[in-house]
Scaffold this motif. Structure first.
Motif, short mmCIF file in Angstrom:
data_model
loop_
_atom_site.label_atom_id
_atom_site.label_comp_id
_atom_site.label_asym_id
_atom_site.label_seq_id
_atom_site.Cartn_x
_atom_site.Cartn_y
_atom_site.Cartn_z
N GLU A 132 22.18 21.92 -19.97
CA GLU A 132 21.13 22.63 -20.69
C GLU A 132 19.96 23.02 -19.80
OE1 GLU A 132 22.21 19.62 -21.56
OE2 GLU A 132 23.62 20.17 -23.16
N ASP A 133 19.71 22.25 -18.76
CA ASP A 133 18.53 22.46 -17.92
C ASP A 133 18.96 22.67 -16.47
OD1 ASP A 133 16.14 22.46 -16.57
OD2 ASP A 133 15.29 20.75 -17.64
N PRO A 134 19.20 23.92 -16.06
CA PRO A 134 19.67 24.18 -14.69
C PRO A 134 18.65 23.80 -13.63
CG PRO A 134 19.15 26.25 -15.81
CD PRO A 134 19.10 25.17 -16.85
N GLU A 135 17.35 23.89 -13.94
CA GLU A 135 16.34 23.53 -12.95
C GLU A 135 16.37 22.04 -12.64
OE1 GLU A 135 12.46 24.97 -13.56
OE2 GLU A 135 13.04 27.07 -13.67
N MET A 136 16.58 21.21 -13.66
CA MET A 136 16.71 19.78 -13.41
C MET A 136 17.92 19.51 -12.52
SD MET A 136 17.59 16.63 -16.02
CE MET A 136 16.12 16.78 -17.02
N PHE A 137 19.01 20.18 -12.80
CA PHE A 137 20.22 20.00 -11.98
C PHE A 137 19.95 20.37 -10.53
CE2 PHE A 137 23.94 21.89 -9.98
CZ PHE A 137 24.87 20.86 -10.09
N LEU A 138 19.31 21.52 -10.32
CA LEU A 138 19.07 21.99 -8.96
C LEU A 138 18.12 21.09 -8.19
CD1 LEU A 138 18.84 25.84 -9.58
CD2 LEU A 138 20.62 24.63 -8.32
N VAL A 139 17.10 20.57 -8.85
CA VAL A 139 16.16 19.71 -8.14
C VAL A 139 16.84 18.39 -7.76
CG1 VAL A 139 15.13 18.53 -10.13
CG2 VAL A 139 13.76 18.96 -8.11
N LEU A 140 17.75 17.90 -8.59
CA LEU A 140 18.46 16.67 -8.26
C LEU A 140 19.43 16.87 -7.10
CD1 LEU A 140 19.19 15.21 -11.82
CD2 LEU A 140 17.77 14.17 -10.04
N VAL A 141 20.21 17.97 -7.12
CA VAL A 141 21.17 18.16 -6.04
C VAL A 141 20.45 18.45 -4.72
CG1 VAL A 141 23.00 18.94 -7.59
CG2 VAL A 141 21.49 20.64 -6.55
N SER A 142 19.29 19.08 -4.80
CA SER A 142 18.53 19.33 -3.58
C SER A 142 18.02 18.03 -2.97
CB SER A 142 17.36 20.28 -3.86
OG SER A 142 17.82 21.53 -4.30
N ALA A 143 17.58 17.11 -3.83
CA ALA A 143 17.13 15.80 -3.34
C ALA A 143 18.29 15.03 -2.74
CB ALA A 143 16.51 15.01 -4.49
N ILE A 144 19.43 15.07 -3.39
CA ILE A 144 20.62 14.37 -2.88
C ILE A 144 21.04 14.94 -1.54
CG2 ILE A 144 23.09 14.04 -3.31
CD1 ILE A 144 22.38 13.95 -6.32
N ARG A 145 20.88 16.23 -1.39
CA ARG A 145 21.31 16.90 -0.15
C ARG A 145 20.56 16.37 1.06
NH1 ARG A 145 19.68 21.63 2.74
NH2 ARG A 145 21.44 22.63 3.80
N LEU A 146 19.24 16.32 0.99
CA LEU A 146 18.50 15.86 2.16
C LEU A 146 18.58 14.35 2.32
CD1 LEU A 146 16.85 16.78 4.55
CD2 LEU A 146 14.81 16.31 3.23
N ALA A 147 18.59 13.63 1.21
CA ALA A 147 18.70 12.18 1.29
C ALA A 147 20.10 11.76 1.75
CB ALA A 147 18.39 11.55 -0.06
N ARG A 148 21.06 12.67 1.68
CA ARG A 148 22.44 12.41 2.10
C ARG A 148 22.98 11.18 1.36
NH1 ARG A 148 22.89 12.69 8.46
NH2 ARG A 148 25.03 13.21 7.94
N ASP A 149 22.78 11.20 0.07
CA ASP A 149 23.22 10.10 -0.80
C ASP A 149 24.61 10.42 -1.32
OD1 ASP A 149 23.55 8.18 -2.82
OD2 ASP A 149 21.38 8.11 -3.18
N THR A 150 25.60 9.66 -0.89
CA THR A 150 27.00 9.95 -1.23
C THR A 150 27.44 9.34 -2.55
OG1 THR A 150 27.74 8.01 0.03
CG2 THR A 150 27.59 10.10 1.22
N ARG A 151 26.54 8.69 -3.28
CA ARG A 151 26.94 8.04 -4.54
C ARG A 151 27.36 9.05 -5.60
NH1 ARG A 151 21.77 4.73 -6.11
NH2 ARG A 151 20.79 6.54 -5.10
#
Length: 323
Positions: A132-151
């Motif tokens: 429902e909220d694409p902006e929330m999704f994008l902000v989370l995947v962007s954070a995961i990308r730089l943090a390199r969190d493989t969970r």
């Protein structure tokens, strides 16, 4: 022309010259994060999980978040400290939903990743699964990308099949930053599965091509053998992005290239990637300079054809343009 008209014309022309000089010729100051892209490239290119790579990736994760695909300036500002930032996952979830404050959204995502608690993990997984909220999704995947969190690799892989192109692209970008031998093998299974959605297979190929990792070569070579022409062309483009060489969908030439470079050291692979990126930057800068020059010439030609009254209107309208 009266003295007053000549004075107005002189002021307008002076303003136009100043605008053109500031827009196209004044050197731009370097911003605080100007060197982070190169450092991130180094961290992503070292194979085998070398200690130096892990330390650099951790330092970058603590320093700032990756550029957000929707609002690039937000993550450049997210590293700035904010007083009284909450650590309660429920409050952080509400921050993620606050579209009016994108900077706090970005910082909330980073804090959630750093909490490393069951409640925070649940908030992140729910945010990645919701549609429902694409902006929330994008902000989370962007954070995961730089943090390199493989969970969250499995959630990101499932997101390659999302309906919105921006979300598929965001998930692919995150996976490209998290690429390792295991993830490359997982994406290869998706690419080779004829029952998988074509969009998912193409997004998996794109993630491999943008990863910069040597482990991505074999899955892409396998995709060149596909009976689907779209997959073969996408794999050829991905290999060009990965290596800097362009052999099109010619499997024989790509395999010959791979035989010559299969055993190169991680340091040599990194040198090859940096040489490619430097050449690309030089080419793009040259094309940008040419485009700027052409833009100035077109404005000059148009200005020369305008009458006096039209020129008075044209200059202020030109100065209001951002590009």
């Amino acid at each position: 022309m009266s003295e007053q008209q000549r004075l107005i014309m002189a002021v307008v022309l002076s303003a136009a010259v100043l605008f053109v000089w500031q827009r196209y010729f004044l050197p731009k100051p370097a911003h605080a994060g100007a060197g982070d892209g190169g450092a991130a490239e180094v961290a992503l290119l070292l194979d085998g999980g070398a200690p130096a790579s892990a330390q650099l990736g951790t330092a970058l994760a603590q320093a700032q978040l990756v550029v957000w695909a929707v609002k690039p300036q937000v993550f450049a500002q997210a590293a700035a400290p904010v007083a009284d930032l909450p650590t309660d996952p429920a409050r952080l979830r509400e921050m993620l939903r606050d579209r009016a404050q994108p900077r706090l959204q970005a910082q909330g995502a980073l804090v959630l990743l750093q909490l490393n608690s069951a409640d925070a993990d649940a908030v992140i997984r729910q945010g990645l699964e919701q549609s429902e909220d694409p902006e929330m999704f994008l902000v989370l995947v962007s954070a995961i990308r730089l943090a390199r969190d493989t969970r969250y690799n499995e959630e990101l892989i499932r997101s390659l099949g999302r309906g919105r192109a921006t979300e598929r692209s965001g998930a692919a970008e995150a996976l490209s930053a998290l690429m390792d031998q295991r993830l490359a093998a997982r994406l290869k299974l998706i690419i080779d599965d004829p029952r998988a959605d074509a969009r998912v297979r193409l997004a998996a190929i794109g993630a491999l091509g943008r990863s910069g990792r040597r482990v991505a070569v074999e899955p892409l070579l396998g995709a060149l053998e596909s009976g689907d022409e779209a997959l073969r062309l996408a794999a050829a483009d991905a290999l060009a992005e990965l290596t800097g060489w362009r052999y099109g969908p010619d499997l024989a030439k790509w395999r010959a290239w791979w035989e010559r470079h299969r055993e190169v050291t991680p340091e040599r692979w990194l040198e090859m990637r940096l040489d490619f990126q430097n050449s690309r930057v030089a080419r793009l800068e040259s094309e940008l300079d040419a485009a700027k020059g052409q833009t100035v010439r077109l404005h000059q030609q148009l200005y020369a054809r305008l009458g006096g009254a039209e020129r008075l209107v044209y200059i202020p309208s030109l100065m209001e343009q951002e590009d």
